[in-house]
Design a protein around this motif. Structure first.
Motif: not given
Ligand code: HAM
Length: 433
Positions: A327-334, A380-385, A426-428
């Protein structure tokens, strides 16, 4: 009131399954395109007559499995339409009616999409299922038959699938089959009384279909073989197909009982079987040459050869394979606002980050921060703002690295740089649909 259920024999393909589906479809498109095949799409419903004439009366598909309906127009006329049970007649119709055969010799196309057959639903046998396929239209040459088979073979290889067996047969020319038809009638007629009801009917309208029967397996086992009715030309053609497959190092099993469930085939017919699929559902895919089909549909005689492969069956075989993508994360950032004053700033930051081509979820709900963090983890986000009232006032945001559990204050104008530094993407930069 009970909740509405999905129709029997259909499947929801859920977001967690989609990466695997897309991977199978992309592999097929890539392998087909590597051989010069171009994508094509045809309507999901077509004139019923196209399937009746193309696939043939006496086949299970036409006699029992078509989703057909009649639509009335304003002028009092009506049209009989059918949800496509397969893709070949429509692809041939589309290629010929759009004259694609005038500037390509042959026309090479590939397709993917849902098909509909009112079959008895079970594992690997669905009422709505998906096929990927290719058709090579406009020329008749053994090299094209072997090219088509090789593409199917390379597709399974691209999925990292082992255990596929290629079953190969020839159905000969129309003349060969007329001779063979007479031989079958002579063989089955004396035992007609003991045959199942379906076979007694098949004997009248379409004796070749008797060879498909599972009930009368014993009688079928003793039936004459088509190879005995083949002309020297048909024998040579088939030998050349086999020679080319051997050159391409594609192993095959000659199977004189392979007749396929559709009537339009002539000469080469083949199926890809897999041992992990059970019984009547053991075919991953199948195809063959259909040189007479264009005329049956009312077009000038045009040869063709192709195959279709069931996507659900491929995924069944691959179920536990390591090759399947995870699976992929829905988004990298929230991007989360805390309090109403921060909503507009958070929306603006989210929009700017999406503008750089990345996946961003905006969470401007009134949930507590700990709940927002838990939700970001699930996504699945790695960063939260995080932007609250204080941050709006100071023109900054809290950038929280969810993996490292670290947080820093970053000026609103520098968020993109901070995220690039944190290697959040992480993706390009491409969004995988
Ligand atoms: P087919 O053998 O009828 O051929 O279907 C091809 C594949 O579609 C099967 O081997 C199977 O994997 C999948 N399939 C068929 N029916 C079902 C079902 N009810 N549920 C799940 N999967 C299914 C054709 O359709 C031809 N148009 C192939 C072809 C192309 N011949 C020449 N060009």
């Amino acid at each position: 009131m009970p909740p509405i259920q999905k129709p029997q024999g259909t499947d929801d393909i859920l977001p967690v399954q989609m990466p695997q589906w897309n991977w199978v479809l992309k592999n097929h498109a890539r392998v087909a395109q590597a051989h010069g095949y171009r994508p094509i799409q045809t309507p999901v419903f077509e004139d019923t007559a196209m399937f009746e004439r193309g696939i043939g009366a006496g086949t299970d598909v036409v006699d029992k499995e078509m989703y057909s309906f009649e639509m009335h127009d304003e002028k009092g006329g009506s049209t009989r339409l059918t949800l496509r049970p397969e893709g070949t007649p429509a692809t041939l119709r589309a290629v010929l009616s759009n004259h694609l055969d005038q500037d390509r010799h042959p026309v090479r196309v590939h397709y993917a999409g849902p098909m509909f057959r009112h079959d008895k639903p079970q594992k690997g046998r669905r009422r709505q299922f998906n096929q990927v396929g290719i058709e090579t239209i406009g020329e008749r040459a053994p090299s094209l038959d072997s090219e088509v088979i090789e593409i199917g073979w390379r597709f399974f290889q691209s999925l990292g699938m082992s255990g596929v067996s290629l079953q190969l047969n020839t159905l000969g020319s129309l003349d060969d089959r007329t001779t063979y038809r007479a031989a079958l009638i002579a063989y089955f007629t004396p035992m007609a009384e003991s045959l199942c009801e379906d076979c007694r009917r098949r004997l009248e309208i379409n004796p070749l279909r008797l060879l498909d029967c599972k009930t009368d397996a014993e009688a079928v086992a003793g039936a004459p073989q088509l190879t005995d009715s083949l002309s020297p030309e048909s024998t040579d053609y088939f030998a050349e197909v086999q020679r080319r497959l051997t050159d391409a190092e594609i192993p095959f099993t000659l199977n004189p009982r392979l007749v396929r469930g559709l009537d339009y085939y002539a000469h080469t017919a083949f199926e890809f079987w897999h041992t992990s699929l059970q019984g009547a559902q053991n075919a991953l895919g199948g195809g063959g040459r259909y040189d007479g089909l264009a005329e049956v549909l009312g077009f000038p005689a045009t040869p063709g050869v192709g195959y279709a492969i069931g996507v659900e069956r491929c995924l069944l075989v691959l179920e536990d394979s390591d090759a399947l993508p995870g699976g992929q994360p829905d988004a990298e950032v929230v991007v989360s606002s805390i309090g109403v004053a921060a909503v507009a700033a958070a929306a603006d930051v989210a929009r700017r980050l999406r503008g750089t081509g990345h996946r961003v979820v905006l969470d401007d709900s009134e949930r507590r921060l700990d709940k927002k963090i838990r939700n970001a983890d699930r996504i699945g986000a790695t960063i939260m703002v995080i932007i609250g009232d204080d941050e709006v006032r100071d023109g900054v945001a809290q950038v929280r690295n969810l993996e490292k559990r670290q947080q820093e204050r970053v000026p609103l104008g520098k968020i993109e740089d901070a995220l690039a530094e944190a290697n959040a993407f992480h993706n390009d930069g491409r969004i995988d649909l």
